[in-house]
Design a protein around this motif. Structure first.
Motif, short mmCIF file in Angstrom:
data_model
loop_
_atom_site.label_atom_id
_atom_site.label_comp_id
_atom_site.label_asym_id
_atom_site.label_seq_id
_atom_site.Cartn_x
_atom_site.Cartn_y
_atom_site.Cartn_z
N SER A 166 -13.84 20.18 11.35
CA SER A 166 -13.34 19.32 10.29
C SER A 166 -14.52 18.71 9.53
N THR A 185 -16.74 13.99 11.26
CA THR A 185 -17.25 14.22 12.61
C THR A 185 -17.64 12.89 13.26
N LEU A 228 -14.63 10.42 12.82
CA LEU A 228 -13.45 11.15 13.28
C LEU A 228 -12.62 10.29 14.22
N ILE A 229 -13.27 9.65 15.17
CA ILE A 229 -12.56 8.78 16.12
C ILE A 229 -11.90 7.62 15.39
N ARG A 257 -8.51 8.27 13.44
CA ARG A 257 -7.28 8.52 14.19
C ARG A 257 -6.81 7.22 14.83
N CYS A 316 -18.98 12.91 25.71
CA CYS A 316 -18.39 14.00 24.93
C CYS A 316 -17.53 14.95 25.76
N GLU A 361 -13.57 15.41 25.05
CA GLU A 361 -13.12 16.76 24.70
C GLU A 361 -11.98 17.20 25.63
N ILE A 418 -10.74 16.98 21.33
CA ILE A 418 -11.67 16.97 20.20
C ILE A 418 -12.94 17.68 20.67
N GLU A 473 -17.67 18.62 17.33
CA GLU A 473 -17.25 17.72 16.27
C GLU A 473 -17.64 16.28 16.57
N LEU A 474 -17.73 15.94 17.84
CA LEU A 474 -18.13 14.59 18.21
C LEU A 474 -19.62 14.37 17.97
#
Length: 71
Positions: A2, A5, A9-10, A13, A42, A46, A51, A55-56
């Motif tokens: 995406s 990142t 990203l976190i 959401r 991570c 994941e 995720i 991406e993290l």
């Protein structure tokens, strides 16, 4: 991958920071203070939330590239 990142990203959401904090046994405030996702978390994030670690932390984890050959 995406466009958004890492912590963006976190944060994008709803409720995810609180769920991550609960899973890791830390406070929501601790997660909120992260500028980047600590690499040791991570794999847990994941596995639990789906995720990809790439991406993290795209600066640390490289996305596995497909060779186009079926196994």
């Amino acid at each position: 991958m995406s466009e958004i990142t890492g912590m963006a990203l976190i944060r994008s959401r709803r409720g995810l920071s609180a769920k991550i904090a609960a899973k890791l046994g830390i406070t929501r405030g601790a997660v909120a203070q992260w500028n980047v996702v600590p690499p040791q978390y991570c794999p847990i994030i994941e596995a639990t939330f789906g995720i990809p670690r790439e991406e993290l932390r795209p600066d640390i984890f490289l996305k596995a590239e497909s060779t186009g050959v079926a196994a």
